[in-house]
Design a protein around this motif. Sequence first.
Motif, short mmCIF file in Angstrom:
data_model
loop_
_atom_site.label_atom_id
_atom_site.label_comp_id
_atom_site.label_asym_id
_atom_site.label_seq_id
_atom_site.Cartn_x
_atom_site.Cartn_y
_atom_site.Cartn_z
N ASN A 2 0.84 -1.19 0.00
CA ASN A 2 0.00 0.00 0.00
C ASN A 2 0.88 1.25 0.00
O ASN A 2 1.38 1.68 1.04
N GLN A 33 -9.32 2.37 -7.19
CA GLN A 33 -8.41 2.25 -6.05
C GLN A 33 -7.00 1.88 -6.53
O GLN A 33 -6.01 2.37 -5.98
N GLU A 34 -6.92 1.01 -7.54
CA GLU A 34 -5.61 0.66 -8.11
C GLU A 34 -4.97 1.87 -8.78
O GLU A 34 -3.75 2.03 -8.78
N GLN A 37 -3.34 3.88 -6.20
CA GLN A 37 -2.11 3.21 -5.78
C GLN A 37 -0.98 3.43 -6.79
O GLN A 37 0.19 3.63 -6.40
N LYS A 38 -1.32 3.41 -8.07
CA LYS A 38 -0.29 3.63 -9.10
C LYS A 38 0.26 5.05 -9.04
O LYS A 38 1.46 5.28 -9.20
N ASP A 198 1.07 0.99 -17.45
CA ASP A 198 0.39 1.18 -16.17
C ASP A 198 -1.07 1.57 -16.36
O ASP A 198 -1.93 1.18 -15.56
N ARG A 214 -5.35 -6.02 -18.99
CA ARG A 214 -5.26 -6.51 -17.61
C ARG A 214 -5.19 -8.04 -17.58
O ARG A 214 -4.40 -8.63 -16.84
N GLU A 223 2.23 -6.87 -13.26
CA GLU A 223 1.30 -5.94 -12.62
C GLU A 223 0.26 -5.48 -13.63
O GLU A 223 0.60 -5.10 -14.76
N VAL A 226 -4.33 -0.23 -15.26
CA VAL A 226 -5.63 0.35 -14.95
C VAL A 226 -6.23 0.88 -16.25
O VAL A 226 -5.50 1.41 -17.11
#
Length: 415
Positions: A2, A33-34, A37-38, A198, A214, A223, A226
Amino acid sequence: MNYMEQLNDKQLNELERQHNILSYGVNGIIPDQEFKQKIAKSIKNNKPLKVKLGLDPTAPDIHIGHTVVLNKLKQFQELGHTVQLIIGDFTGKIGDPTGKATARVALTDEEVRYNAQTYFEQFGKIIDMDAVELHYNAKWLSKIDFVEVLQLASNVTVARMLERNDFHNRYKANKPIYLHEFFYPVMQGYDSLMLESDIELGGTDQEFNVLFGRQIQEQFGKEKQVVMLLPLLEGLDGVEKMSKSKKNYIGIDEKPNDIFGKTMSIRDELIGKYFELASNLSIKEVAEIKSQLANETLHPRDAKIRLAFSFVEMLCDTATAEESKKYFLTVFQKNQMPDEIPEVLWEKEVTIGILDLIADLNLLPSKSEARRMIKNGGIRLNQEKVEDPNFKVEIKDNLVLQVGKRKFIRLKIVG
């Protein structure tokens, strides 16, 4: 991990700032939410996000509808992130089936290269092309062997593919779906894998395709990107998505006066959306304009003048925007003819039907459209309205024909 929990107060404020800017005017972020985070990871590690946009250059020109995604890319660039522009010189050989009732016609290598070059020139009016990572997906897709193709295909079910509206509708209508079309979203997802993207941007009609990135990244233990879905901009008809094929577009490479004039013809109810998605105005300025329109302290006509000005300013410069505004106010609001009118040489004085004259000069697509234009008062000869579709025009030197609000022709007699 996180990353948001590792940020200090200053970094958290920067996270909030970037998120607010980048989520503005967006239909959906999957998952949001991802995305946060990115951004947090980017701030923490001082490393830019890699933001992908894939393009199959199916035509040489782009329009204002494309600026929706270009303006979003510009925001990413201004925040220090890296734009990955992918030219589909390989996927273009299949063609994106999105929204199509039949398979697309494949592009040739020459068509892809030519169209791509025009894209670069036009994109440069909005984003910094010198800072863009430019990729052609044939570099990796042309080298995949059949074992790898089978490996990719083994994780995608036919049932999943038939969830797509276009495939589903063709299947129900008993129209052919060719096997190679199923590979388009798989290859688009493979692009994301190769570039370790990303973020991937796409219109709301591209959701099925961009989500595949994805899936493919997860399949290979990477990873996941998004997905950012952007709304589609309605064209001048106010109904259909802006498209050259539907003739409801404002072209980026059109003459400034035409860009200004066409913008003035958009539907009033779309003014706010055009400002929000396609203009170069700040979020604060757009909010003010939308508020003024809502409480009726700003007339829609004046708002459209501001919008048209912003388009010409964004695509050309401020001086050109001022000239286009002056031209519009002089010619259309004051009902005067422009100082410079294109001339067409006419061999001799003659009498000709107005519909035939318009057709000979190729000013409208059909005589039926010319009839509608006459019925709506849109045809003038030397500033006098033509009210009869059977009217006979006596061609004389310096006769000025006006079709609609923007087309003027001066006839010059020769011989």
